[in-house]
Enzyme design. Structure first.
Site, PDB file in Angstrom:
ATOM      1  N   SER A 121      59.490  60.692  46.525  1.00 31.87           N
ATOM      2  CA  SER A 121      58.064  60.385  46.736  1.00 31.87           C
ATOM      3  C   SER A 121      57.759  58.931  46.357  1.00 31.87           C
ATOM      4  O   SER A 121      57.870  58.542  45.189  1.00 31.87           O
ATOM      5  CB  SER A 121      57.238  61.363  45.886  1.00 31.87           C
ATOM      6  OG  SER A 121      56.013  60.806  45.497  1.00 31.87           O
TER       7      SER A 121
HETATM    8  N1  LIG Z   1      47.368  58.591  47.387  1.00 32.34           N
HETATM    9  C1  LIG Z   1      48.244  59.517  46.719  1.00 32.34           C
HETATM   10  C2  LIG Z   1      49.210  60.116  47.715  1.00 32.34           C
HETATM   11  C3  LIG Z   1      50.060  61.190  47.088  1.00 32.34           C
HETATM   12  C4  LIG Z   1      50.845  61.984  48.118  1.00 32.34           C
HETATM   13  O1  LIG Z   1      50.396  62.154  49.270  1.00 32.34           O
HETATM   14  N2  LIG Z   1      51.996  62.462  47.693  1.00 32.34           N
HETATM   15  C5  LIG Z   1      52.788  63.291  48.575  1.00 32.34           C
HETATM   16  C6  LIG Z   1      54.256  63.132  48.222  1.00 32.34           C
HETATM   17  S1  LIG Z   1      54.838  61.485  48.487  1.00 32.34           S
HETATM   18  C7  LIG Z   1      52.406  64.755  48.323  1.00 32.34           C
HETATM   19  O2  LIG Z   1      52.244  65.143  47.206  1.00 32.34           O
HETATM   20  N3  LIG Z   1      52.256  65.543  49.396  1.00 32.34           N
HETATM   21  C8  LIG Z   1      51.939  66.927  49.304  1.00 32.34           C
HETATM   22  C9  LIG Z   1      50.561  67.260  49.775  1.00 32.34           C
HETATM   23  O3  LIG Z   1      49.794  66.365  50.131  1.00 32.34           O
HETATM   24  O4  LIG Z   1      50.244  68.449  49.818  1.00 32.34           O
HETATM   25  C10 LIG Z   1      48.990  58.790  45.595  1.00 32.34           C
HETATM   26  O5  LIG Z   1      49.129  57.574  45.665  1.00 32.34           O
HETATM   27  O6  LIG Z   1      49.405  59.454  44.629  1.00 32.34           O
END
Ligand SMILES: N[C@@H](CCC(=O)N[C@@H](CS)C(=O)NCC(=O)O)C(=O)O
Length: 224
Positions: free
Chosen positions: A13
């Site tokens: 991630s």
């Molecule tokens: N803007 C957020 C984005 C976080 C994000 O989208 N993380 C992804 C993994 S890279 C996630 O957790 N996806 C799962 C979901 O959205 O359900 C940050 O910077 O933390």
């Protein structure tokens, strides 16, 4: 006595790696809890209760709960930084850093997610041209940010560099930089690669994510 901050994360991630790099720059030791998104661990009721947005990274610093890497990095500098260089207190300087952080959040990372999520979670075997083009446009913008300075907010490293490089380095094998048009981005990534924690904390995960994308593209195509 307070415990180590708990970080819910995964090395694939990009925003998790941005927080890990900020932690490394500040000398923070996290208790890392791996959340495997490919097994949908982030959708388990226990995690959703903790973080209704069900995203990683997610920080639990002795009861201070924070979602979003950009918010977490800013908090960590304020709480644990010996000085404010990574996230200046000066309002005008801070606004510049915030502006770049929003570029990562709303543009570069958002476009990465739009390209990768269908492959990772919905068995897609496609890389639509318009999504690739969206990333090329973001490369052009990032190149302009770096046209006159070594870092995205001037002459000093900030959390905006750490957040943006975590995303950029997770894309360059899949959507390559143009060696002429994007030479400043290449130099900037090379510069950040010199940070003592970069290889272990960021580069390995960035390569791993892109290798997984390539593998899944093939697997998803074969299973059609
Ligand atoms: N803007 C957020 C984005 C976080 C994000 O989208 N993380 C992804 C993994 S890279 C996630 O957790 N996806 C799962 C979901 O959205 O359900 C940050 O910077 O933390």
């Amino acid at each position: 006595m307070s415990n180590k901050p708990i970080l819910y994360m995964h090395t694939f991630s990009p925003p998790s790696r941005a927080v890990l790099m900020t932690g490394a720059a500040l000398g923070i030791e996290f208790e890392c809890k791996v959340v495997n998104l490919l097994e949908f661990a982030h959708l388990e009721p226990k995690f959703v209760k903790l973080n209704p947005q069900h995203t990683i990274p997610f920080l639990d610093d002795n009861g201070v709960l924070i979602a979003d890497s950009h918010a977490i990095c800013a908090y960590l500098v304020g709480k644990y930084g010996k000085d404010d260089s990574l996230y200046p207190k000066d309002l005008a300087k801070r606004a510049q850093v915030d502006s770049r952080l929003h570029f990562d959040s709303g543009h570069l990372f958002a476009r990465l997610r739009f390209l990768y999520a269908p492959i990772l979670y919905c068995k897609s075997s496609e890389m639509p041209e318009d999504r690739i083009q969206n990333i090329q446009t973001a490369w052009d913008i990032l190149e302009r940010f770096l046209s006159e300075t070594p870092y995205v907010c001037g002459n000093d490293l900030t959390i905006a560099d750490l957040c943006l490089v975590a995303t950029a380095s997770s894309l360059t094998d899949i959507v390559p930089l143009d060696p002429v048009k994007h030479s400043k981005i290449k130099q900037w990534i090379d510069r950040l690669s010199q940070l003592p924690y970069y290889e272990e904390v960021n580069a390995i995960g960035a390569k791993g994510l892109q290798a997984a994308i390539r593998k899944l593209l093939k697997k998803n195509a074969e299973s059609k």
